[in-house]
Scaffold this motif. Sequence first.
Motif, short mmCIF file in Angstrom:
data_model
loop_
_atom_site.label_atom_id
_atom_site.label_comp_id
_atom_site.label_asym_id
_atom_site.label_seq_id
_atom_site.Cartn_x
_atom_site.Cartn_y
_atom_site.Cartn_z
N GLU A 64 0.83 -1.21 0.00
CA GLU A 64 0.00 0.00 0.00
C GLU A 64 0.86 1.26 0.00
O GLU A 64 1.95 1.29 0.56
CB GLU A 64 -0.93 0.01 1.21
CG GLU A 64 -2.03 -1.02 1.17
CD GLU A 64 -3.04 -0.83 2.28
OE1 GLU A 64 -3.44 0.33 2.53
OE2 GLU A 64 -3.41 -1.83 2.90
N VAL A 65 0.32 2.31 -0.64
CA VAL A 65 1.02 3.59 -0.71
C VAL A 65 0.72 4.39 0.55
O VAL A 65 -0.43 4.43 1.02
CB VAL A 65 0.60 4.37 -1.97
CG1 VAL A 65 1.19 5.78 -1.97
CG2 VAL A 65 1.02 3.61 -3.22
N ALA A 66 1.74 5.01 1.11
CA ALA A 66 1.60 5.77 2.35
C ALA A 66 0.64 6.93 2.19
O ALA A 66 0.58 7.58 1.14
CB ALA A 66 2.97 6.28 2.79
N SER A 67 -0.10 7.21 3.26
CA SER A 67 -1.02 8.34 3.30
C SER A 67 -0.81 9.11 4.59
O SER A 67 -0.17 8.63 5.53
CB SER A 67 -2.47 7.85 3.22
OG SER A 67 -2.83 7.19 4.43
N THR A 98 3.99 16.82 2.09
CA THR A 98 2.52 16.84 2.20
C THR A 98 2.05 16.87 3.65
O THR A 98 0.84 16.91 3.89
CB THR A 98 1.90 15.61 1.50
OG1 THR A 98 2.21 14.42 2.25
CG2 THR A 98 2.38 15.48 0.06
N THR A 99 2.98 16.84 4.60
CA THR A 99 2.58 16.70 6.00
C THR A 99 2.31 18.04 6.70
O THR A 99 2.05 18.06 7.90
CB THR A 99 3.66 15.94 6.81
OG1 THR A 99 4.88 16.71 6.85
CG2 THR A 99 3.94 14.58 6.18
N GLY A 100 2.34 19.12 5.94
CA GLY A 100 2.17 20.44 6.55
C GLY A 100 0.87 20.59 7.33
O GLY A 100 0.84 21.23 8.39
N GLY A 101 -0.21 20.01 6.80
CA GLY A 101 -1.50 20.13 7.48
C GLY A 101 -1.49 19.47 8.84
O GLY A 101 -1.98 20.04 9.84
N LEU A 102 -0.93 18.26 8.91
CA LEU A 102 -0.82 17.56 10.20
C LEU A 102 0.07 18.34 11.15
O LEU A 102 -0.22 18.47 12.35
CB LEU A 102 -0.27 16.15 9.99
CG LEU A 102 -1.16 15.13 9.28
CD1 LEU A 102 -0.43 13.81 9.16
CD2 LEU A 102 -2.48 14.95 10.02
N TRP A 103 1.18 18.84 10.63
CA TRP A 103 2.11 19.63 11.44
C TRP A 103 1.41 20.85 12.03
O TRP A 103 1.55 21.15 13.23
CB TRP A 103 3.31 20.04 10.60
CG TRP A 103 4.15 21.11 11.23
CD1 TRP A 103 5.11 20.94 12.17
CD2 TRP A 103 4.08 22.52 10.97
NE1 TRP A 103 5.65 22.16 12.52
CE2 TRP A 103 5.03 23.14 11.80
CE3 TRP A 103 3.30 23.30 10.11
CZ2 TRP A 103 5.23 24.52 11.79
CZ3 TRP A 103 3.50 24.68 10.11
CH2 TRP A 103 4.46 25.27 10.94
N THR A 136 13.46 17.08 9.63
CA THR A 136 12.01 17.02 9.54
C THR A 136 11.39 16.67 10.89
O THR A 136 10.41 17.29 11.32
CB THR A 136 11.60 15.95 8.50
OG1 THR A 136 12.03 16.38 7.20
CG2 THR A 136 10.09 15.74 8.49
N PHE A 137 11.97 15.70 11.56
CA PHE A 137 11.43 15.27 12.85
C PHE A 137 11.49 16.39 13.88
O PHE A 137 10.59 16.51 14.72
CB PHE A 137 12.19 14.04 13.36
CG PHE A 137 12.18 12.86 12.42
CD1 PHE A 137 11.12 12.65 11.54
CD2 PHE A 137 13.23 11.94 12.42
CE1 PHE A 137 11.11 11.56 10.68
CE2 PHE A 137 13.22 10.85 11.57
CZ PHE A 137 12.16 10.65 10.70
#
Length: 205
Positions: A64-67, A98-103, A136-137
Motif C-alpha cells: 500500500e502507498v503511504a497516506s 505533504t505533512t504540513g497540514g498535520l504539522w 524534519t522530525f
Amino acid sequence: MTNVAVIYYSSTGNVHTLANAAAVAAEKAGAEVRLRKVAELAPQQVIDTKAEWAEHVQATRDVEVASLDDLEWADVVLIGTPTRFGLPAAQIKQFIDTTGGLWAQGKLVNKVASAFTSTSTTHGGQESTLLALNNTFYHWGAVIVAPGYADPVQFAAANGNPYGASSVSANEANNVAGENLAAIEFQTRRAVEIATALKKGFAAA
C-alpha cells in the motif's frame, strides 16, 4: 497497543528489505504495524531502463502507498530511504512535503521517529541522509530515537552507525547483510519500547 508506521522508498529492494525487517520486528515487539511505500515519481520509461528497478516495482505492486492517515495513526514512524547525493530520495521528500497540514494541527508532536537508509558505497552519504531526515522530525516536534550504541549489534563490522540502520548495496539489488537486518530490528524494538513508555507516562500525567 503501540502503532508503528514503516514508511519507505526503495528502487531496487535494499531499503524495502530493511523496511520489511522493521515491520516484522515491530510485530514481534507487540505493536500493530502498517508497512507503506511512498508513491513512485519516476516515469515508467525511466524505470524500465534498469531491470532491477522495474522488477522491484512489479514485485512490490501490492504494498500500500503511504497516506497522511498512516502518520496520524502511528505512535512510531520509521522512515527508510536510499541516499541521493547525501540526501533522502525525492520520493520520500515529496511525501514529507505533504505533512504540513498535520504539522499545523500539532498532530505529529511527540510521535517517536527514527530513520534508516542504504547506499551504494561505504560512507556514501548515510549519516547526512539520516541527519537530514532528523531535520524534519525536529520540525514535527517528534521524539527522535536513534539506535546509538545501545546494543552490541551496533559494534558489528557491517554496522556502527549510531544515527540509524544502514546498508551498503555495492550496486546490487536485495543486498542487505544479516548484521544490517539485526541493526534495524534492534532500532525498531528500541523505538517501540520508548514509544510504549511515553504513552504510559502521558496517560498517567
